[in-house]
Design a protein around this motif. Structure first.
Motif, short mmCIF file in Angstrom:
data_model
loop_
_atom_site.label_atom_id
_atom_site.label_comp_id
_atom_site.label_asym_id
_atom_site.label_seq_id
_atom_site.Cartn_x
_atom_site.Cartn_y
_atom_site.Cartn_z
N LYS A 102 6.15 0.97 5.99
CA LYS A 102 7.09 0.83 5.03
C LYS A 102 6.79 -0.61 4.81
O LYS A 102 7.12 -1.12 4.04
CB LYS A 102 8.39 1.52 4.72
N ASN A 109 3.67 -1.71 3.69
CA ASN A 109 2.97 -1.44 1.98
C ASN A 109 4.24 -1.95 1.83
O ASN A 109 3.58 -2.77 0.55
CB ASN A 109 3.40 0.10 1.81
N CYS A 151 2.82 -5.10 -0.91
CA CYS A 151 3.01 -4.86 -2.57
C CYS A 151 3.07 -6.62 -3.07
O CYS A 151 3.10 -6.96 -4.32
CB CYS A 151 4.19 -4.48 -3.24
N MET A 191 4.05 -8.55 -6.64
CA MET A 191 4.74 -8.23 -7.32
C MET A 191 6.12 -8.99 -6.57
O MET A 191 6.28 -9.39 -5.91
CB MET A 191 5.68 -6.18 -6.51
N SER A 218 10.93 -5.73 -8.16
CA SER A 218 10.56 -4.99 -8.69
C SER A 218 10.53 -3.99 -6.81
O SER A 218 10.17 -2.88 -6.99
CB SER A 218 9.05 -4.73 -8.92
N ILE A 219 10.49 -4.50 -5.80
CA ILE A 219 10.03 -4.10 -5.18
C ILE A 219 11.01 -3.03 -4.32
O ILE A 219 10.79 -2.02 -3.58
CB ILE A 219 9.26 -5.31 -3.75
N SER A 220 12.08 -4.02 -3.71
CA SER A 220 13.32 -3.50 -4.01
C SER A 220 12.72 -2.00 -4.78
O SER A 220 13.65 -1.64 -3.52
CB SER A 220 14.91 -4.66 -4.17
N SER A 221 13.66 -2.08 -5.51
CA SER A 221 13.16 -1.11 -6.37
C SER A 221 12.16 0.23 -5.72
O SER A 221 13.23 1.64 -6.00
CB SER A 221 13.36 -1.05 -7.52
N ALA A 222 11.45 -0.51 -5.44
CA ALA A 222 10.26 1.09 -5.79
C ALA A 222 10.83 1.36 -3.67
O ALA A 222 10.28 2.56 -3.85
CB ALA A 222 8.88 -0.27 -5.33
N PHE A 223 10.93 0.33 -3.04
CA PHE A 223 11.72 1.26 -1.12
C PHE A 223 12.52 1.51 -1.31
O PHE A 223 12.61 1.59 0.28
CB PHE A 223 10.60 0.05 -0.43
N HIS A 224 14.01 1.58 -2.34
CA HIS A 224 15.11 1.52 -2.14
C HIS A 224 15.73 1.04 -1.38
O HIS A 224 16.13 0.98 -0.17
CB HIS A 224 15.04 2.90 -1.86
#
Length: 53
Positions: free
Chosen positions: A3, A6, A10, A15, A19-25
């Motif tokens: 994780k 990745n 990103c 990114m 955006s990254i925080s949203s994508a990886f929760h």
């Protein structure tokens, strides 16, 4: 570890932290912390990707 790799990949392609925080929760502060530690380590992304877990 996957994780984190990745996440950094990103970041490297441009990114945004949000955006990254949203994508990886993850929280934005957590993403910032990971990115900051990566930058301070002085490792290249290629080297980081080849390292073992």
């Amino acid at each position: 570890m996957t994780k984190l790799r990745n996440l950094l990949r990103c970041y490297a392609i441009g990114m945004s932290i949000k955006s990254i925080s949203s994508a990886f929760h993850l929280s934005r502060n957590t993403v910032r912390k990971y990115v900051r530690r990566y930058q301070e380590s002085g490792l290249t992304l290629d080297l980081l990707m080849t390292m073992s877990e």
